[in-house]
Design a protein around this motif. Structure first.
Motif, short mmCIF file in Angstrom:
data_model
loop_
_atom_site.label_atom_id
_atom_site.label_comp_id
_atom_site.label_asym_id
_atom_site.label_seq_id
_atom_site.Cartn_x
_atom_site.Cartn_y
_atom_site.Cartn_z
N GLU A 45 38.59 38.77 41.96
CA GLU A 45 39.62 40.01 41.85
C GLU A 45 40.10 40.32 40.61
O GLU A 45 40.18 41.53 40.89
N LEU A 46 39.96 39.00 39.79
CA LEU A 46 40.31 40.06 37.80
C LEU A 46 39.12 41.02 37.58
O LEU A 46 39.33 41.58 37.26
N ILE B 164 38.81 44.93 36.28
CA ILE B 164 38.39 44.99 35.10
C ILE B 164 37.77 45.85 35.28
O ILE B 164 37.45 46.84 34.28
N ALA B 165 36.51 45.66 36.13
CA ALA B 165 35.41 46.42 36.54
C ALA B 165 36.17 48.28 36.43
O ALA B 165 35.41 48.66 36.03
N ILE C 36 28.11 47.42 29.88
CA ILE C 36 29.27 46.60 29.67
C ILE C 36 29.16 45.16 30.84
O ILE C 36 28.97 45.84 32.32
N LEU C 37 29.04 44.58 30.34
CA LEU C 37 29.39 42.72 32.18
C LEU C 37 30.20 41.69 31.88
O LEU C 37 30.80 42.26 31.44
N ILE C 38 31.12 42.65 33.63
CA ILE C 38 32.18 41.81 33.82
C ILE C 38 31.85 40.59 34.58
O ILE C 38 31.13 40.66 35.43
N ALA C 39 32.08 39.43 34.04
CA ALA C 39 31.87 37.81 34.91
C ALA C 39 32.53 37.35 35.23
O ALA C 39 33.40 36.43 34.37
N THR C 40 32.22 36.06 36.24
CA THR C 40 33.11 35.20 35.92
C THR C 40 31.91 34.17 36.05
O THR C 40 30.84 33.81 35.40
N ALA D 230 45.90 34.62 42.83
CA ALA D 230 46.94 35.28 42.91
C ALA D 230 46.82 36.41 41.79
O ALA D 230 47.36 37.20 41.05
N ARG D 231 45.84 35.20 41.27
CA ARG D 231 45.79 35.87 39.11
C ARG D 231 44.73 37.22 38.90
O ARG D 231 46.10 37.87 38.48
#
Ligand code: AMP
Length: 424
Positions: A86-87, A91-92, A128-132, A306-307
């Motif tokens: 979710e975060l 962010i993306a 730009i890469l957003i990752a878990t 919930a984060r």
């Protein structure tokens, strides 16, 4: 101060205007100039402070300035690691919104879904890469992500990452980052293991502390209800039927518990949805969408799920179960009372949770008022309180941005008094 005063370039200023941001938040005011000077940053800031824009704007600006120095297909030059999907999605979305006039491209990768679509967008090239962490390592292992061109690295919600057991994954990822890079480290709390980790990632960072966690606790009207485990659901229904609320986020310790609460609420005619790790990505997005649009007013969540919930003007946080980690309590109640608004946090406490309550009060350095006027009162609250004395620290003077107990504003004190008169 305006965003223009921070020397942000026109394509980003335009996007911020489109978002309706008129002024930078405190974390943005402090962090953006440091980051535009390409310094490493250690930032202690919670979700809700505007921290995403604080790191996204300078990264977009750097990449925009450097766009002509890279020929050929896009290369991943910025990486943001964050603990939950979710975060990551949020962010993306922020990078997309703030960067929409820059021509820069981002993508988001996270586990729990098939990798095909993510791999396809990586193949097309991203800036730009957003990752878990797990999915990133997985795709790196398959040779589908390379970080050799990386110049900007953000570790977001570092304390949550450690809580969720991502430390080994993070170590593996940082071992593969180019040495020459700008690194940004964000965490809501700074216990010693977080400081240790930050030392491994950052080189001589500048530090920004925006809001010590106590301030969140200060601006939220908190109360506790002593109630037996079996009467919690009745109390919840009673409160939701009698308390005026706009939107309530109810915290359950377990996924199973969250589902059960939703079933009970629905039986009582209260529209609710659950959001937790066992739900599919689309089910979570759908539940969140309904909550954000006001279609459902009650969302039942586990801490991890919930984060990533970013809901403005959340009126109530209800701790159906008290967390055993005091910091989690602060994170939870920080979901309400955002952007200077006051929020309400109600906590249910059964016999087994009394020690958790004591630890929470000790950490926030406040006694949480007890509500005695409710139909499911369990023990005699006076006796209960006697068994769990809390030693409050003297308020510290002039801590940056901090308002500790004994140091609250007159209007806040007045608001609390009226609030409690109404309840007792
Ligand atoms: P964050 O702490 O990054 O999760 O941001 C919390 C919320 O604040 C998000 O909904 C942002 O869209 C919003 N936000 C961030 N910066 C600003 C700003 N300068 N003005 C108004 N809203 C903002």
């Amino acid at each position: 101060m305006t965003f223009k005063d921070l020397e942000i370039i026109e394509p980003i200023l335009r996007a911020l205007r489109a978002e309706g941001y008129s002024q930078p938040t405190p974390i943005q005011k402090q962090a953006i100039p440091i980051l535009l000077r390409k310094k490493d940053l250690l930032a202690c800031a919670q979700t809700g402070t505007g921290k995403t824009a604080a790191f996204a704007i300078p990264i977009l600006q750097h990449l925009y300035h450097e766009r002509d120095t890279y020929k050929g297909p896009r290369k991943t030059r910025a990486l943001v690691i964050t603990p939950t999907r979710e975060l990551a999605i949020q962010i993306a979305d922020s990078f997309t919104a703030y960067g929409k006039f820059t021509g820069l491209k981002n993508t988001v990768i996270f586990g729990g879904v098939k990798q095909g679509v993510q791999v396809q967008s990586l193949r097309e090239g991203v800036d730009i890469l957003i990752a878990t962490p797990g999915r990133l390592l997985d795709l790196m292992g398959q040779g589908l992500v390379t970080l050799k061109d990386l110049r900007y690295f953000v570790l977001d919600e570092a304390d949550r990452m450690l809580d969720m057991g991502f430390i080994h994954d993070i170590r593996k990822i940082i071992a593969q980052l180019p040495v020459k890079r700008q690194s940004l480290f964000f965490s809501a709390t700074m216990p010693p293991d977080i400081v240790d980790l930050s030392r491994k990632i950052l080189g001589n960072p500048e530090k920004v502390i925006v809001k010590p966690e106590q301030t969140t606790a200060e601006k939220v009207d908190q109360s506790v209800y002593f109630v037996s485990k079996k009467s919690k659901s009745k109390l919840l229904v009673h409160l939701l039927q009698t308390e005026p609320y706009d939107s309530a986020l109810v915290f359950s310790r377990t996924k199973h518990g969250a589902n059960k609460i939703v079933r009970l609420l629905e039986k009582a005619g209260i529209n609710a949805n659950a959001i937790h790790g066992n739900k599919s990505q689309s089910a979570r997005q759908q539940a969140l969408g309904k909550f954000k649009s006001g279609h459902t007013n009650v969302l039942v969540a586990t801490d991890i799920a919930a984060r990533g919930i970013d809901v403005e003007e959340l009126s109530h946080v209800i701790n159906y179960d008290l967390p055993n980690i005091p910091e989690t309590y602060v994170h939870r109640i920080g979901r309400t009372g955002r952007a200077g608004a006051s929020g309400i946090a109600l906590s249910f406490c059964d016999t087994e949770e009394k020690t958790y309550l004591r630890d929470i009060q000790q950490m926030i350095n406040q006694k949480i008022p007890v509500v005695t006027a409710h139909p499911f009162l369990e023990d005699n609250p006076e006796e209960v309180l006697e068994t769990m004395p809390v030693t409050l620290q003297k308020p510290k003077q002039a801590q940056q941005g901090s308002q500790r107990d004994g140091n609250v504003s007159t209007s806040q004190q007045k608001r609390r008094r009226t609030y409690w008169r109404k309840r007792r």
